[in-house]
Design an enzyme around this catalytic site. Structure first.
Site, mmCIF file in Angstrom:
data_model
loop_
_atom_site.group_PDB
_atom_site.id
_atom_site.type_symbol
_atom_site.label_atom_id
_atom_site.label_comp_id
_atom_site.label_asym_id
_atom_site.label_seq_id
_atom_site.Cartn_x
_atom_site.Cartn_y
_atom_site.Cartn_z
ATOM 1 N N SER A 22 0.830 -1.212 0.000
ATOM 2 C CA SER A 22 0.000 0.000 0.000
ATOM 3 C C SER A 22 0.858 1.253 0.000
ATOM 4 O O SER A 22 0.350 2.365 0.140
ATOM 5 C CB SER A 22 -0.929 0.004 1.212
ATOM 6 O OG SER A 22 -0.178 -0.058 2.409
ATOM 7 N N ASN A 109 -1.148 -2.013 13.288
ATOM 8 C CA ASN A 109 -2.604 -1.819 13.285
ATOM 9 C C ASN A 109 -3.006 -0.509 13.963
ATOM 10 O O ASN A 109 -3.860 0.225 13.464
ATOM 11 C CB ASN A 109 -3.303 -2.989 13.985
ATOM 12 C CG ASN A 109 -3.056 -4.301 13.261
ATOM 13 O OD1 ASN A 109 -2.541 -4.299 12.141
ATOM 14 N ND2 ASN A 109 -3.417 -5.415 13.888
ATOM 15 N N THR A 154 -40.447 25.785 -9.535
ATOM 16 C CA THR A 154 -40.679 24.440 -9.002
ATOM 17 C C THR A 154 -40.965 23.592 -10.237
ATOM 18 O O THR A 154 -41.543 24.103 -11.210
ATOM 19 C CB THR A 154 -41.872 24.373 -8.023
ATOM 20 O OG1 THR A 154 -43.061 24.711 -8.732
ATOM 21 C CG2 THR A 154 -41.721 25.327 -6.842
ATOM 22 N N HIS A 155 -40.520 22.369 -10.242
ATOM 23 C CA HIS A 155 -40.656 21.498 -11.425
ATOM 24 C C HIS A 155 -39.986 22.113 -12.649
ATOM 25 O O HIS A 155 -40.386 21.831 -13.776
ATOM 26 C CB HIS A 155 -42.125 21.195 -11.739
ATOM 27 C CG HIS A 155 -42.902 20.740 -10.540
ATOM 28 N ND1 HIS A 155 -43.032 19.411 -10.197
ATOM 29 C CD2 HIS A 155 -43.564 21.443 -9.596
ATOM 30 C CE1 HIS A 155 -43.762 19.311 -9.096
ATOM 31 N NE2 HIS A 155 -44.096 20.542 -8.701
ATOM 32 N N SER A 276 -14.875 24.490 -28.642
ATOM 33 C CA SER A 276 -15.030 23.229 -29.353
ATOM 34 C C SER A 276 -13.958 23.152 -30.428
ATOM 35 O O SER A 276 -13.557 24.173 -30.990
ATOM 36 C CB SER A 276 -16.423 23.166 -29.980
ATOM 37 O OG SER A 276 -16.407 22.313 -31.105
ATOM 38 N N LYS A 282 -18.602 27.837 -30.139
ATOM 39 C CA LYS A 282 -18.959 27.222 -28.855
ATOM 40 C C LYS A 282 -18.174 27.765 -27.668
ATOM 41 O O LYS A 282 -16.999 28.048 -27.747
ATOM 42 C CB LYS A 282 -18.719 25.705 -28.913
ATOM 43 C CG LYS A 282 -19.718 24.928 -29.729
ATOM 44 C CD LYS A 282 -21.162 25.055 -29.254
ATOM 45 C CE LYS A 282 -21.422 24.330 -27.956
ATOM 46 N NZ LYS A 282 -21.540 22.895 -28.122
ATOM 47 N N ASN A 284 -18.264 26.277 -23.858
ATOM 48 C CA ASN A 284 -18.910 25.230 -23.055
ATOM 49 C C ASN A 284 -18.594 25.350 -21.559
ATOM 50 O O ASN A 284 -17.464 25.646 -21.188
ATOM 51 C CB ASN A 284 -18.450 23.854 -23.535
ATOM 52 C CG ASN A 284 -18.861 23.589 -24.967
ATOM 53 O OD1 ASN A 284 -19.923 24.033 -25.408
ATOM 54 N ND2 ASN A 284 -18.009 22.889 -25.700
ATOM 55 N N GLU A 289 -19.618 21.002 -15.638
ATOM 56 C CA GLU A 289 -19.994 19.624 -16.001
ATOM 57 C C GLU A 289 -19.074 18.615 -15.320
ATOM 58 O O GLU A 289 -19.507 17.566 -14.846
ATOM 59 C CB GLU A 289 -19.923 19.442 -17.518
ATOM 60 C CG GLU A 289 -20.956 20.252 -18.278
ATOM 61 C CD GLU A 289 -20.644 20.318 -19.768
ATOM 62 O OE1 GLU A 289 -20.249 19.294 -20.345
ATOM 63 O OE2 GLU A 289 -20.781 21.406 -20.352
ATOM 64 N N TYR A 316 -8.384 -6.056 13.315
ATOM 65 C CA TYR A 316 -7.816 -5.668 12.030
ATOM 66 C C TYR A 316 -7.905 -6.813 11.027
ATOM 67 O O TYR A 316 -7.663 -7.972 11.344
ATOM 68 C CB TYR A 316 -6.341 -5.239 12.185
ATOM 69 C CG TYR A 316 -5.744 -4.835 10.849
ATOM 70 C CD1 TYR A 316 -5.907 -3.552 10.362
ATOM 71 C CD2 TYR A 316 -5.072 -5.761 10.052
ATOM 72 C CE1 TYR A 316 -5.413 -3.182 9.116
ATOM 73 C CE2 TYR A 316 -4.564 -5.407 8.807
ATOM 74 C CZ TYR A 316 -4.742 -4.119 8.335
ATOM 75 O OH TYR A 316 -4.261 -3.757 7.105
ATOM 76 N N GLN A 321 -6.930 -2.217 4.473
ATOM 77 C CA GLN A 321 -5.948 -1.471 3.695
ATOM 78 C C GLN A 321 -6.616 -0.769 2.504
ATOM 79 O O GLN A 321 -6.065 0.185 1.960
ATOM 80 C CB GLN A 321 -4.841 -2.419 3.217
ATOM 81 C CG GLN A 321 -3.736 -1.725 2.457
ATOM 82 C CD GLN A 321 -2.535 -2.618 2.245
ATOM 83 O OE1 GLN A 321 -1.768 -2.872 3.166
ATOM 84 N NE2 GLN A 321 -2.389 -3.136 1.036
ATOM 85 N N LYS A 324 -8.000 3.639 2.374
ATOM 86 C CA LYS A 324 -7.404 4.964 2.204
ATOM 87 C C LYS A 324 -7.547 5.555 0.797
ATOM 88 O O LYS A 324 -7.843 6.748 0.662
ATOM 89 C CB LYS A 324 -5.913 4.917 2.584
ATOM 90 C CG LYS A 324 -5.708 4.873 4.097
ATOM 91 C CD LYS A 324 -4.285 4.652 4.497
ATOM 92 C CE LYS A 324 -3.829 3.226 4.387
ATOM 93 N NZ LYS A 324 -4.593 2.241 5.195
#
Ligand code: ARG
Length: 463
Positions: A22, A109, A154-155, A276, A282, A284, A289, A316, A321, A324
């Site tokens: 690790s 440990n 709303t919606h 783009s 474009k 973007n 995103e 343990y 392991q 992390k």
């Protein structure tokens, strides 16, 4: 040679050596590992378990190793399974016997749990700082654009007009709760497992309070089995990161919508947009995103850790392991996302006219017209019906409620008087919503004051 070579006749297989290692993930915790060893060595000497001379040699040896790792001169051996072994081996090679005495009354440990808790506490402090910085920017933008009216939805349908500041502040409060969750994760990490040894405590007269105090922990873990197998603080970290990413993804979604031609409410800075390769026109909202997309990965980190812990017997197990990599990834991803969002919001241009123009559409005054009747004694449900018929009339005529003549109103209900005609102005509708937490100017000003207070009192310094 492995640390357990006494019991083994054969060396390790190259594949399992690599599979079981690790080091690539946990080497980032070298400072915490060294701090833990330093505290442990000093405590061993203070308790008469090793000599002061040995402790001094250990502390000096650790300082040299730390310096070598800091400066990039330390050569990590791929045959070392983890950072704990790498440092202990280097120490013993450098100073001999005293180095080999360091591991008295200690196990990897409790060592790994101590290092991880210390490291996570630092990650959480920095996350709290980034969280506060983003909230500061939301607040600053809310103050700058205080007069700007936009449609509230709303919606995703026009509902009632709201102040843009009010909308931004909604995210302030989401992030304030995220901060509280980060604080909670900090508190669950703030317990020292050192001295639990492998699982059962030890017969050496360790002074756990002293090591915990030297390492800056709030307290000592009360059960040695729990101390080495508890990973709740990582779950708390991953959960706090997940919720915060989900919040950011909601903000990103709105920024993406708002920067579309259909909305045109905001323009993101060039530095937070991309072009783009084929379409020259474009611009973007890539970074919004990307933050939205990275939310999935952080939630994945949380789910992966939950699955690692599910049905895991005490104490343990090597499964742990796997705790992390995902947790550190969740923290790093959220930290980057917070920094990115802070810059994006600080540099965005707000197109007040476009917001206002949209607030003019979609009968946003309808609730207020119904309230007008209700305030004159009409039961609200009935008033709702009357205004519904007025909206229908507008739809047929292709106009707004504010375009209707007094006669139109009075035909629907005789309770309408001349004052209805002028009262449908969008600004006026917003201005009167001054219930605590509402979108009226006065209420939003009070909310800004409260947000400022919260931000000042909720810094990471408090911990
Ligand atoms: N590299 C291990 C981990 O990250 C350290 C603890 C190993 N303990 C053990 N008994 N194998 O969990």
């Amino acid at each position: 040679m492995a640390l357990w070579s006494g019991r083994f006749e054969q060396g390790v297989d190259a594949f399992t050596q690599e599979f079981g290692a690790s080091l690539a993930v946990d080497r980032v915790m070298y400072k915490q590992d060294i701090a833990g060893s330093r505290a442990h060595a000093r405590m061993l000497a203070a308790q008469g378990i090793i000599t002061d001379e040995d402790a001094l040699r250990i502390v000096e040896g650790l300082a040299t190793i730390e310096h070598a790792i800091d400066s990039g001169d330390f050569v990590f051996d791929v045959n070392d399974e983890d950072i704990h072994m790498a440092i202990e081996k280097a120490l013993t090679e450098a100073i001999g016997d005293p180095g080999a005495r360091l591991h008295t009354g200690r196990s990897r440990n409790d060592q790994v749990a101590t290092d991880t808790r210390l490291y996570v506490k630092e990650l959480l402090r920095s996350l709290m700082g980034h969280n506060a910085a983003l909230r500061g920017t939301l607040l600053a933008q809310a103050k700058i654009h205080l007069g700007v009216v936009m449609p509230g939805y709303t919606h995703l349908q026009h509902a009632q007009p709201v102040l843009f500041s009010h909308h931004l502040l909604a995210y302030f409060w989401m992030l304030a709760r995220d901060h509280a969750r980060l604080e909670q994760a900090y508190r669950s990490a703030d317990l020292c497992p050192l001295g639990a040894a492998a699982l059962a405590g030890t017969s050496y007269p360790l002074d756990r309070e002293t090591t915990a105090g030297e390492l800056g922990f709030a307290a000592v873990s009360p059960n040695s089995l729990d101390a080495v197998s508890d990973r709740d603080y990582l779950l708390d970290l991953c959960y706090a990161c997940s919720v915060s990413m989900v919040h950011l993804s909601r903000l990103c979604e709105e920024l993406i919508l708002w920067s579309s031609s259909e909305f045109g409410f905001i323009t993101l800075a060039d530095s937070f947009s991309t072009g783009s390769s084929i379409m020259p026109q474009k611009k973007n909202p890539d970074f919004a995103e990307l933050v939205r997309g990275k939310t999935g990965r952080v939630v994945g980190d949380l789910v992966a850790l939950l699955m690692v812990l599910k049905a895991l017997p005490l104490a343990y197990n090597k499964d742990l392991q796997e705790d992390k990599e995902g947790s550190f990834d969740a923290a790093k991803t959220l930290a980057d996302a917070l920094v990115c969002m802070e810059g994006m919001l600080a540099t965005m241009q707000v197109n007040a006219e476009a917001m206002r123009a949209q607030a003019q559409k979609g009968f946003l005054a309808a609730t207020d017209v119904a309230d007008y009747l209700a305030k004159r004694g009409v039961p609200f449900r009935e008033a709702h019906e009357v205004v519904g018929s007025l909206v229908l009339l507008c739809e047929k005529r292709g106009c707004g409620l504010e375009d209707l003549a007094l006669e139109d109103f009075q035909q629907a209900s005789s309770l309408f008087e001349a004052d209805i005609v002028g009262s449908l102005d969008i600004e006026a509708i917003v201005a009167v919503r001054n219930t605590f937490g509402g979108t009226g100017h006065e209420a939003v000003k009070a909310q800004i004051a409260l947000a400022e207070e919260t931000l000042a009192s909720q810094g990471p310094e408090g911990l």
